[in-house]
Design a protein around this motif. Structure first.
Motif, PDB file in Angstrom:
ATOM      1  N   PRO A  44      39.088  40.819  47.125  1.00  0.00           N
ATOM      2  CA  PRO A  44      37.824  40.078  47.031  1.00  0.00           C
ATOM      3  C   PRO A  44      37.997  38.821  46.190  1.00  0.00           C
ATOM      4  O   PRO A  44      38.880  38.742  45.335  1.00  0.00           O
ATOM      5  CB  PRO A  44      36.892  41.077  46.332  1.00  0.00           C
ATOM      6  N   THR A  45      37.142  37.850  46.411  1.00  0.00           N
ATOM      7  CA  THR A  45      37.211  36.594  45.659  1.00  0.00           C
ATOM      8  C   THR A  45      35.935  36.378  44.859  1.00  0.00           C
ATOM      9  O   THR A  45      35.446  35.267  44.749  1.00  0.00           O
ATOM     10  CB  THR A  45      37.451  35.405  46.607  1.00  0.00           C
ATOM     11  N   ARG A  46      35.401  37.452  44.310  1.00  0.00           N
ATOM     12  CA  ARG A  46      34.200  37.340  43.490  1.00  0.00           C
ATOM     13  C   ARG A  46      34.491  36.524  42.237  1.00  0.00           C
ATOM     14  O   ARG A  46      35.579  36.594  41.652  1.00  0.00           O
ATOM     15  CB  ARG A  46      33.689  38.715  43.085  1.00  0.00           C
ATOM     16  N   THR A  47      33.500  35.761  41.794  1.00  0.00           N
ATOM     17  CA  THR A  47      33.672  34.896  40.627  1.00  0.00           C
ATOM     18  C   THR A  47      34.102  35.677  39.397  1.00  0.00           C
ATOM     19  O   THR A  47      35.001  35.261  38.661  1.00  0.00           O
ATOM     20  CB  THR A  47      32.364  34.145  40.336  1.00  0.00           C
ATOM     21  N   ALA A  48      33.467  36.820  39.157  1.00  0.00           N
ATOM     22  CA  ALA A  48      33.792  37.616  37.972  1.00  0.00           C
ATOM     23  C   ALA A  48      35.232  38.107  38.015  1.00  0.00           C
ATOM     24  O   ALA A  48      35.928  38.133  36.994  1.00  0.00           O
ATOM     25  CB  ALA A  48      32.833  38.796  37.849  1.00  0.00           C
ATOM     26  N   LEU A  49      35.708  38.499  39.203  1.00  0.00           N
ATOM     27  CA  LEU A  49      37.079  38.974  39.342  1.00  0.00           C
ATOM     28  C   LEU A  49      38.078  37.854  39.054  1.00  0.00           C
ATOM     29  O   LEU A  49      39.044  38.036  38.311  1.00  0.00           O
ATOM     30  CB  LEU A  49      37.301  39.528  40.751  1.00  0.00           C
ATOM     31  N   LEU A  50      37.838  36.682  39.630  1.00  0.00           N
ATOM     32  CA  LEU A  50      38.750  35.560  39.430  1.00  0.00           C
ATOM     33  C   LEU A  50      38.748  35.115  37.967  1.00  0.00           C
ATOM     34  O   LEU A  50      39.790  34.736  37.417  1.00  0.00           O
ATOM     35  CB  LEU A  50      38.370  34.406  40.345  1.00  0.00           C
ATOM     36  N   ARG A  51      37.579  35.160  37.328  1.00  0.00           N
ATOM     37  CA  ARG A  51      37.502  34.746  35.935  1.00  0.00           C
ATOM     38  C   ARG A  51      38.304  35.675  35.034  1.00  0.00           C
ATOM     39  O   ARG A  51      39.090  35.217  34.190  1.00  0.00           O
ATOM     40  CB  ARG A  51      36.045  34.715  35.471  1.00  0.00           C
ATOM     41  N   ILE A  52      38.120  36.981  35.201  1.00  0.00           N
ATOM     42  CA  ILE A  52      38.815  37.910  34.320  1.00  0.00           C
ATOM     43  C   ILE A  52      40.313  37.890  34.592  1.00  0.00           C
ATOM     44  O   ILE A  52      41.129  38.025  33.674  1.00  0.00           O
ATOM     45  CB  ILE A  52      38.235  39.339  34.440  1.00  0.00           C
ATOM     46  N   CYS A  53      40.720  37.678  35.848  1.00  0.00           N
ATOM     47  CA  CYS A  53      42.149  37.607  36.157  1.00  0.00           C
ATOM     48  C   CYS A  53      42.776  36.341  35.584  1.00  0.00           C
ATOM     49  O   CYS A  53      43.943  36.344  35.180  1.00  0.00           O
ATOM     50  CB  CYS A  53      42.356  37.671  37.665  1.00  0.00           C
TER      51      CYS A  53
ATOM     52  N   ARG B 142      45.260  29.425  36.462  1.00  0.00           N
ATOM     53  CA  ARG B 142      44.045  28.672  36.190  1.00  0.00           C
ATOM     54  C   ARG B 142      42.928  29.192  37.076  1.00  0.00           C
ATOM     55  O   ARG B 142      43.168  29.861  38.078  1.00  0.00           O
ATOM     56  CB  ARG B 142      44.249  27.171  36.448  1.00  0.00           C
ATOM     57  N   GLN B 143      41.710  28.882  36.709  1.00  0.00           N
ATOM     58  CA  GLN B 143      40.550  29.311  37.485  1.00  0.00           C
ATOM     59  C   GLN B 143      40.533  28.575  38.818  1.00  0.00           C
ATOM     60  O   GLN B 143      40.523  27.343  38.844  1.00  0.00           O
ATOM     61  CB  GLN B 143      39.260  29.016  36.724  1.00  0.00           C
ATOM     62  N   PRO B 144      40.540  29.284  39.947  1.00  0.00           N
ATOM     63  CA  PRO B 144      40.479  28.614  41.246  1.00  0.00           C
ATOM     64  C   PRO B 144      39.184  27.822  41.398  1.00  0.00           C
ATOM     65  O   PRO B 144      38.132  28.232  40.889  1.00  0.00           O
ATOM     66  CB  PRO B 144      40.522  29.777  42.245  1.00  0.00           C
ATOM     67  N   SER B 145      39.282  26.698  42.095  1.00  0.00           N
ATOM     68  CA  SER B 145      38.091  25.861  42.275  1.00  0.00           C
ATOM     69  C   SER B 145      37.761  25.688  43.756  1.00  0.00           C
ATOM     70  O   SER B 145      36.777  26.225  44.249  1.00  0.00           O
ATOM     71  CB  SER B 145      38.288  24.507  41.601  1.00  0.00           C
ATOM     72  N   GLY B 146      38.585  24.959  44.473  1.00  0.00           N
ATOM     73  CA  GLY B 146      38.314  24.717  45.890  1.00  0.00           C
ATOM     74  C   GLY B 146      38.632  25.930  46.750  1.00  0.00           C
ATOM     75  O   GLY B 146      39.205  26.926  46.290  1.00  0.00           O
ATOM     76  N   ARG B 147      38.266  25.837  48.030  1.00  0.00           N
ATOM     77  CA  ARG B 147      38.461  26.956  48.956  1.00  0.00           C
ATOM     78  C   ARG B 147      39.934  27.332  49.074  1.00  0.00           C
ATOM     79  O   ARG B 147      40.288  28.515  49.087  1.00  0.00           O
ATOM     80  CB  ARG B 147      37.899  26.582  50.335  1.00  0.00           C
TER      81      ARG B 147
ATOM     82  N   GLN C 113      41.657  31.050  48.164  1.00  0.00           N
ATOM     83  CA  GLN C 113      42.451  31.826  49.114  1.00  0.00           C
ATOM     84  C   GLN C 113      43.861  32.073  48.593  1.00  0.00           C
ATOM     85  O   GLN C 113      44.420  33.166  48.742  1.00  0.00           O
ATOM     86  CB  GLN C 113      42.490  31.108  50.465  1.00  0.00           C
ATOM     87  N   THR C 114      44.444  31.058  47.956  1.00  0.00           N
ATOM     88  CA  THR C 114      45.778  31.217  47.373  1.00  0.00           C
ATOM     89  C   THR C 114      45.754  32.251  46.253  1.00  0.00           C
ATOM     90  O   THR C 114      46.644  33.103  46.153  1.00  0.00           O
ATOM     91  CB  THR C 114      46.294  29.868  46.832  1.00  0.00           C
ATOM     92  N   ALA C 115      44.726  32.187  45.415  1.00  0.00           N
ATOM     93  CA  ALA C 115      44.602  33.142  44.315  1.00  0.00           C
ATOM     94  C   ALA C 115      44.463  34.566  44.835  1.00  0.00           C
ATOM     95  O   ALA C 115      45.081  35.499  44.305  1.00  0.00           O
ATOM     96  CB  ALA C 115      43.402  32.782  43.447  1.00  0.00           C
ATOM     97  N   ALA C 116      43.661  34.739  45.877  1.00  0.00           N
ATOM     98  CA  ALA C 116      43.470  36.077  46.452  1.00  0.00           C
ATOM     99  C   ALA C 116      44.787  36.618  46.980  1.00  0.00           C
ATOM    100  O   ALA C 116      45.100  37.804  46.815  1.00  0.00           O
ATOM    101  CB  ALA C 116      42.424  36.028  47.558  1.00  0.00           C
ATOM    102  N   GLY C 117      45.572  35.764  47.624  1.00  0.00           N
ATOM    103  CA  GLY C 117      46.876  36.189  48.135  1.00  0.00           C
ATOM    104  C   GLY C 117      47.823  36.610  47.032  1.00  0.00           C
ATOM    105  O   GLY C 117      48.560  37.599  47.163  1.00  0.00           O
ATOM    106  N   ARG C 118      47.810  35.884  45.923  1.00  0.00           N
ATOM    107  CA  ARG C 118      48.680  36.232  44.798  1.00  0.00           C
ATOM    108  C   ARG C 118      48.250  37.550  44.160  1.00  0.00           C
ATOM    109  O   ARG C 118      49.080  38.402  43.823  1.00  0.00           O
ATOM    110  CB  ARG C 118      48.654  35.113  43.758  1.00  0.00           C
ATOM    111  N   LEU C 119      46.958  37.719  43.982  1.00  0.00           N
ATOM    112  CA  LEU C 119      46.462  38.940  43.354  1.00  0.00           C
ATOM    113  C   LEU C 119      46.778  40.176  44.191  1.00  0.00           C
ATOM    114  O   LEU C 119      47.055  41.246  43.654  1.00  0.00           O
ATOM    115  CB  LEU C 119      44.958  38.837  43.115  1.00  0.00           C
ATOM    116  N   ALA C 120      46.730  40.016  45.511  1.00  0.00           N
ATOM    117  CA  ALA C 120      46.962  41.154  46.402  1.00  0.00           C
ATOM    118  C   ALA C 120      48.388  41.686  46.294  1.00  0.00           C
ATOM    119  O   ALA C 120      48.663  42.809  46.722  1.00  0.00           O
ATOM    120  CB  ALA C 120      46.661  40.762  47.848  1.00  0.00           C
TER     121      ALA C 120
END
Length: 295
Positions: free
Chosen positions: A216-225, A233-238, A242-249
């Motif tokens: 998931p790409t919820r704001t709270a998840l991305l912030r805590i990660c 860094r905190q993802p900004s654009g689309r 998507q890149t952040a979600a791929g890395r986290l997975a």
């Protein structure tokens, strides 16, 4: 009885996950909800008993036991979270939390109301009303939801459009069951439905299939990660998201604890004034250390 490796922390299990929203706390240590089997509602209760969960329901109803066992899958303590210190601490601190599953239609309803982080009792009325109005949460029933009474409003209209589009893809509930068998195809199909995005679709897929590849790409998840150092860094654009979600997975079983991290992001690791002093991950969090140095 359903047995686990560690003592069950049912209170946190019910507090922090989207799939737990239909459950309502009753007498001390017990939660209840209606489970629909064959379109008929069956009252059920669950309570922790050491390393086990104990269920209470009408034993004469076929299919209830299987439904309940499928809702409570594995514990955080059994996950592969050793690749980063913060996640290893999460596993240690929350080892008794049971990860919950839910059928895809149930998760679609919950995601439509975006109830994560709220007390389950606050979601009981809209959820039960939608389930009742759809005849036990069937795809055709959701696609024909009325826009009156307790099931009115923009969220319900969006949910109806999603169900109508999904009905066009799979044809019926049996077709949906076949699609769920392949979590990659399920993610692709759900993500392309109207009013569904990559913040919602992975949550549905994870809860329905136990997928370890959806994030998931919820704001709270991305912030805590970001604060934990899992993202630089905190993802900004689309594209960033998507890149952040791929890395986290790719980081162990982080997808399976994503709801727990989202809950921490909303309840503790807030946008402003994060509560580092009570955060269970503070000992392994570089941001918490930096905040302490600043003070």
């Amino acid at each position: 009885m359903l047995d686990f490796a560690a003592a069950v922390d049912l209170a946190t299990t019910m507090e922090c996950q989207l799939a737990a929203a239909p459950w309502r706390a009753v007498e001390a240590g017990r939660w209840r909800r209606l489970v629909y089997v064959g379109g008929r509602p069956v009252p059920v209760k669950v309570a922790a008993a050491g390393r086990s969960l104990e269920f209470f329901f009408d034993a004469a109803r076929d299919g209830v036991r299987e439904r309940l066992e499928a809702m409570f899958t594995l514990q955080v303590g059994g996950l592969d979270l050793d690749r980063y210190p913060g996640l290893a601490v999460l596993r240690e601190q929350c080892q008794g939390v049971v990860l919950m599953a839910a059928p895809p239609l149930e998760m679609l309803v919950l995601a439509a109301f975006d109830v994560s982080g709220r007390a389950p009792g606050r979601t009981q009325v809209p959820f039960d009303a939608v389930v009742a109005a759809s005849g036990g949460l069937t795809l055709a029933g959701l696609a024909a939801l009325p826009d009156t009474g307790a099931v009115s409003g923009e969220n319900v209209r969006r949910l109806r459009l999603v169900a109508q589009a999904l009905l066009g893809v799979v044809g019926d509930d049996d077709g949906l069951a076949k699609l769920v068998a392949d979590d990659r195809n399920l993610l692709a199909e759900v993500a392309t439905l109207p009013h569904v995005n990559m913040a919602t679709a992975p949550r549905v897929v994870i809860a329905a299939t136990g997928s370890r590849i959806a994030m998931p790409t919820r704001t709270a998840l991305l912030r805590i990660c970001t604060r934990l150092g899992l993202l630089s860094r905190q993802p900004s654009g689309r594209h960033d998201v998507q890149t952040a979600a791929g890395r986290l997975a790719r980081i162990g079983d982080i997808a399976l604890v994503s709801e727990l991290l989202i809950w921490l992001g909303r309840a503790v690791c807030t946008t402003r004034d994060p509560r580092c002093g009570v955060c269970p991950l503070a000992s392994a969090c570089p941001s918490a250390a930096a905040a302490a140095d600043d003070r």
